[in-house]
Design a protein around this motif. Structure first.
Motif, PDB file in Angstrom:
ATOM      1  N   ALA A 189       0.830  -1.211   0.000  1.00  0.00           N
ATOM      2  CA  ALA A 189       0.000   0.000   0.000  1.00  0.00           C
ATOM      3  C   ALA A 189       0.860   1.255   0.000  1.00  0.00           C
ATOM      4  O   ALA A 189       0.418   2.328  -0.440  1.00  0.00           O
ATOM      5  N   ILE A 190       2.085   1.135   0.471  1.00  0.00           N
ATOM      6  CA  ILE A 190       3.017   2.271   0.485  1.00  0.00           C
ATOM      7  C   ILE A 190       3.700   2.409  -0.869  1.00  0.00           C
ATOM      8  O   ILE A 190       3.774   3.492  -1.447  1.00  0.00           O
ATOM      9  N   SER A 191       4.218   1.288  -1.386  1.00  0.00           N
ATOM     10  CA  SER A 191       4.815   1.233  -2.721  1.00  0.00           C
ATOM     11  C   SER A 191       4.638  -0.196  -3.217  1.00  0.00           C
ATOM     12  O   SER A 191       4.931  -1.148  -2.477  1.00  0.00           O
ATOM     13  N   PRO A 192       4.150  -0.385  -4.443  1.00  0.00           N
ATOM     14  CA  PRO A 192       3.719  -1.711  -4.892  1.00  0.00           C
ATOM     15  C   PRO A 192       4.786  -2.803  -4.763  1.00  0.00           C
ATOM     16  O   PRO A 192       5.930  -2.621  -5.179  1.00  0.00           O
ATOM     17  N   VAL A 193       4.393  -3.920  -4.158  1.00  0.00           N
ATOM     18  CA  VAL A 193       5.225  -5.117  -4.097  1.00  0.00           C
ATOM     19  C   VAL A 193       4.883  -5.976  -5.304  1.00  0.00           C
ATOM     20  O   VAL A 193       3.711  -6.240  -5.575  1.00  0.00           O
ATOM     21  N   LYS A 194       5.896  -6.416  -6.041  1.00  0.00           N
ATOM     22  CA  LYS A 194       5.667  -7.212  -7.241  1.00  0.00           C
ATOM     23  C   LYS A 194       6.146  -8.653  -7.112  1.00  0.00           C
ATOM     24  O   LYS A 194       5.732  -9.514  -7.894  1.00  0.00           O
ATOM     25  N   LEU A 195       7.024  -8.939  -6.146  1.00  0.00           N
ATOM     26  CA  LEU A 195       7.576 -10.285  -6.012  1.00  0.00           C
ATOM     27  C   LEU A 195       7.912 -10.546  -4.548  1.00  0.00           C
ATOM     28  O   LEU A 195       8.442  -9.658  -3.872  1.00  0.00           O
ATOM     29  N   VAL A 196       7.585 -11.748  -4.061  1.00  0.00           N
ATOM     30  CA  VAL A 196       7.902 -12.128  -2.689  1.00  0.00           C
ATOM     31  C   VAL A 196       8.595 -13.485  -2.699  1.00  0.00           C
ATOM     32  O   VAL A 196       8.049 -14.463  -3.209  1.00  0.00           O
ATOM     33  N   SER A 197       9.801 -13.552  -2.144  1.00  0.00           N
ATOM     34  CA  SER A 197      10.523 -14.813  -1.992  1.00  0.00           C
ATOM     35  C   SER A 197      10.248 -15.357  -0.602  1.00  0.00           C
ATOM     36  O   SER A 197      10.464 -14.665   0.397  1.00  0.00           O
ATOM     37  N   PHE A 198       9.790 -16.603  -0.530  1.00  0.00           N
ATOM     38  CA  PHE A 198       9.453 -17.203   0.761  1.00  0.00           C
ATOM     39  C   PHE A 198       9.650 -18.709   0.673  1.00  0.00           C
ATOM     40  O   PHE A 198       9.835 -19.277  -0.409  1.00  0.00           O
ATOM     41  N   ALA A 199       9.619 -19.357   1.831  1.00  0.00           N
ATOM     42  CA  ALA A 199       9.763 -20.810   1.896  1.00  0.00           C
ATOM     43  C   ALA A 199       8.374 -21.451   1.897  1.00  0.00           C
ATOM     44  O   ALA A 199       7.622 -21.296   2.874  1.00  0.00           O
ATOM     45  N   ASN A 215      -3.461 -11.135  -5.674  1.00  0.00           N
ATOM     46  CA  ASN A 215      -3.205  -9.693  -5.533  1.00  0.00           C
ATOM     47  C   ASN A 215      -2.175  -9.166  -6.531  1.00  0.00           C
ATOM     48  O   ASN A 215      -1.648  -8.073  -6.349  1.00  0.00           O
ATOM     49  N   GLY A 216      -1.914  -9.942  -7.585  1.00  0.00           N
ATOM     50  CA  GLY A 216      -1.008  -9.486  -8.640  1.00  0.00           C
ATOM     51  C   GLY A 216       0.446  -9.478  -8.248  1.00  0.00           C
ATOM     52  O   GLY A 216       1.246  -8.739  -8.829  1.00  0.00           O
ATOM     53  N   ILE A 217       0.817 -10.294  -7.261  1.00  0.00           N
ATOM     54  CA  ILE A 217       2.197 -10.380  -6.777  1.00  0.00           C
ATOM     55  C   ILE A 217       2.759 -11.747  -7.139  1.00  0.00           C
ATOM     56  O   ILE A 217       2.079 -12.764  -6.967  1.00  0.00           O
ATOM     57  N   VAL A 218       3.985 -11.786  -7.638  1.00  0.00           N
ATOM     58  CA  VAL A 218       4.623 -13.041  -8.012  1.00  0.00           C
ATOM     59  C   VAL A 218       5.168 -13.732  -6.769  1.00  0.00           C
ATOM     60  O   VAL A 218       6.049 -13.194  -6.089  1.00  0.00           O
ATOM     61  N   PRO A 219       4.657 -14.931  -6.416  1.00  0.00           N
ATOM     62  CA  PRO A 219       5.247 -15.685  -5.308  1.00  0.00           C
ATOM     63  C   PRO A 219       6.447 -16.484  -5.797  1.00  0.00           C
ATOM     64  O   PRO A 219       6.421 -17.046  -6.889  1.00  0.00           O
ATOM     65  N   SER A 220       7.503 -16.529  -5.004  1.00  0.00           N
ATOM     66  CA  SER A 220       8.723 -17.232  -5.399  1.00  0.00           C
ATOM     67  C   SER A 220       9.223 -18.110  -4.268  1.00  0.00           C
ATOM     68  O   SER A 220       9.150 -17.737  -3.094  1.00  0.00           O
ATOM     69  N   CYS A 221       9.752 -19.276  -4.635  1.00  0.00           N
ATOM     70  CA  CYS A 221      10.318 -20.213  -3.668  1.00  0.00           C
ATOM     71  C   CYS A 221      11.793 -19.882  -3.460  1.00  0.00           C
ATOM     72  O   CYS A 221      12.581 -19.912  -4.406  1.00  0.00           O
ATOM     73  N   GLY A 222      12.162 -19.541  -2.221  1.00  0.00           N
ATOM     74  CA  GLY A 222      13.550 -19.202  -1.939  1.00  0.00           C
ATOM     75  C   GLY A 222      13.892 -19.394  -0.474  1.00  0.00           C
ATOM     76  O   GLY A 222      13.009 -19.399   0.385  1.00  0.00           O
TER      77      GLY A 222
END
Length: 412
Positions: A189-199, A215-222
């Motif tokens: 909401a402050i500045s758009p998040v486009k990708l999240v790396s998580f386990a 929500n239009g965010i790319v989930p990533s395995c990391g």
């Protein structure tokens, strides 16, 4: 290793005879002709090409003669490579600054350094830190986006804090927490998040992946210790991205293929690759680029604040001490690799040297693949009519950056 020759600290306007790696710039921003270029774009290799730019977009790409009259700016590329501007979706810092410094000055300095590498768009990438720090970083990114003087910010990449504590690498385990879409959306909401790396093996991982996609965010395995079976629920929920492939993820074994095996088995996984020849050896780079579909490979730098800095530089990363020695950034305690000092143009040169693949095939991993995944594939990542004129001119021998255009404006 060769570095870009363009200065990273300021925008350059050439109004005098250029040096060895500089190109003539006449001024003006409305209509530009780039002539005598060796245009390289995904699937395209055109020598003696002319590119017409008008109002920030490419109006034509041709090998026919184009009169030099009627343009505000004429750039003679002198046979050098003209490539799409690079898009780096994973970088933490450069020139002594880190995204989590959470100041507009830090973001601007990083954006300037990326521009010097031929990078026209990027995702500032955060660390596993407290929520208040992540929100402060988002405010700094938002401030920079109001006046993007250098490379453009497409969005934020959150690397953590939702990672496996046993696979932190150079991330600080003290700040690891469970996946929370509420926290992500608060930052976005402050500045758009486009990708999240998580386990994805963390509790609620599959549901979190689905929420990100919704929500239009790319989930990533990391930073993951997931088995292949543990990964599949998140994959079924829409996860199609692997963070810094092979690094801080479960290895390939003949009785458990892990995340490295997943990257080779599942063709539609978009795999980030740090092409510094340190995080992955040359043989592994060849294996990845010869065996994987290049439409799903993305070159990244994972650069730290020590990028663009001399050997011996020491700093802290998420509260952990890091030292730069022999071009490698490692934790002082334990010696884990903490990221890289790689530049995007250097990474492309490494790929040409290591893989032997045609540049017209390799170039897609430096930007177009990233643009497609971010929903920008019809406007970024190609030297093609109708595309945004985000371009870089490279020396064909050294891959040094000679000029960079952002939205048709020559900024280096």
């Amino acid at each position: 290793a060769s570095r870009a020759t363009a200065r990273s600290s300021s925008t350059v306007r050439l109004r005098r005879r250029p040096g060895k790696n500089r190109l003539w710039y006449n001024g003006g921003t409305m209509k530009t002709l780039i002539r005598n270029a060796h245009a390289i774009s995904p699937g395209v290799d055109l020598k003696r090409a002319s590119v017409v730019i008008e109002k920030g977009r490419i109006r034509s790409v041709t090998t026919d003669a184009v009169p030099k009259t009627g343009f505000d700016t004429v750039v003679d590329a002198r046979g050098k490579y003209l490539v799409p501007g690079f898009i780096d979706v994973h970088l933490h810092g450069a020139c002594g600054h880190d995204v989590c410094d959470a100041t507009p000055e830090a973001i601007a300095a990083i954006a300037s350094a990326k521009l010097a590498e031929g990078c026209t768009s990027f995702l500032p990438t955060t660390l596993t830190v407290a929520n208040r720090t992540l929100k402060a970083a988002a405010r700094a990114v938002a401030a920079y986006r109001r006046d993007e003087r250098f490379a453009k910010v497409v969005g934020i990449h959150l690397e953590g804090p939702f990672i496996n504590p046993a696979c932190c690498g150079a991330q600080n385990p003290a700040f690891v927490r469970r996946p929370s879409i509420r926290e992500v959306l608060g930052i976005s909401a402050i500045s758009p998040v486009k990708l999240v790396s998580f386990a994805p093996e963390m509790k609620g991982g599959a549901a979190f992946a689905a929420a990100c996609r919704d929500n239009g965010i790319v989930p990533s395995c990391g930073h993951t210790g997931a088995t292949f079976a543990q990964f599949l629920p998140a994959y079924d929920a829409g996860l199609r991205h692997l963070t810094h492939f092979c690094n801080q993820m479960t290895k390939l074994h003949h009785r458990e293929i892990g995340m490295v095996g997943a990257g080779f088995l599942l063709d539609d996984l978009n795999t980030e690759v740090i092409c510094d020849r340190i995080h992955l050896c040359d043989d592994m780079l060849r294996l990845v680029f010869w065996k994987r579909d290049l439409a799903h490979v993305q070159m990244i730098t994972d650069s730290l604040r020590c990028s663009h800095c001399p050997d011996g530089y020491e700093f802290e990363m998420g509260g952990l001490k890091v030292a730069l020695k022999n071009g490698e950034a490692r934790l002082v305690e334990g010696g884990n690799l903490a990221g890289s000092t790689l530049w995007m143009n250097q990474g492309l040169r490494n790929l040409v040297e290591v893989t032997g693949l045609p540049l017209k095939d390799l170039i897609r991993v430096t930007g177009w693949n990233q643009a497609i995944e971010l929903g920008l594939g019809s406007s970024l990542g190609k030297v093609e009519k109708g595309y945004v004129a985000d371009l870089a001119i490279l020396d064909p021998q050294t891959f040094d950056v000679c000029a960079v255009f952002v939205d048709g404006e020559q900024r280096i």
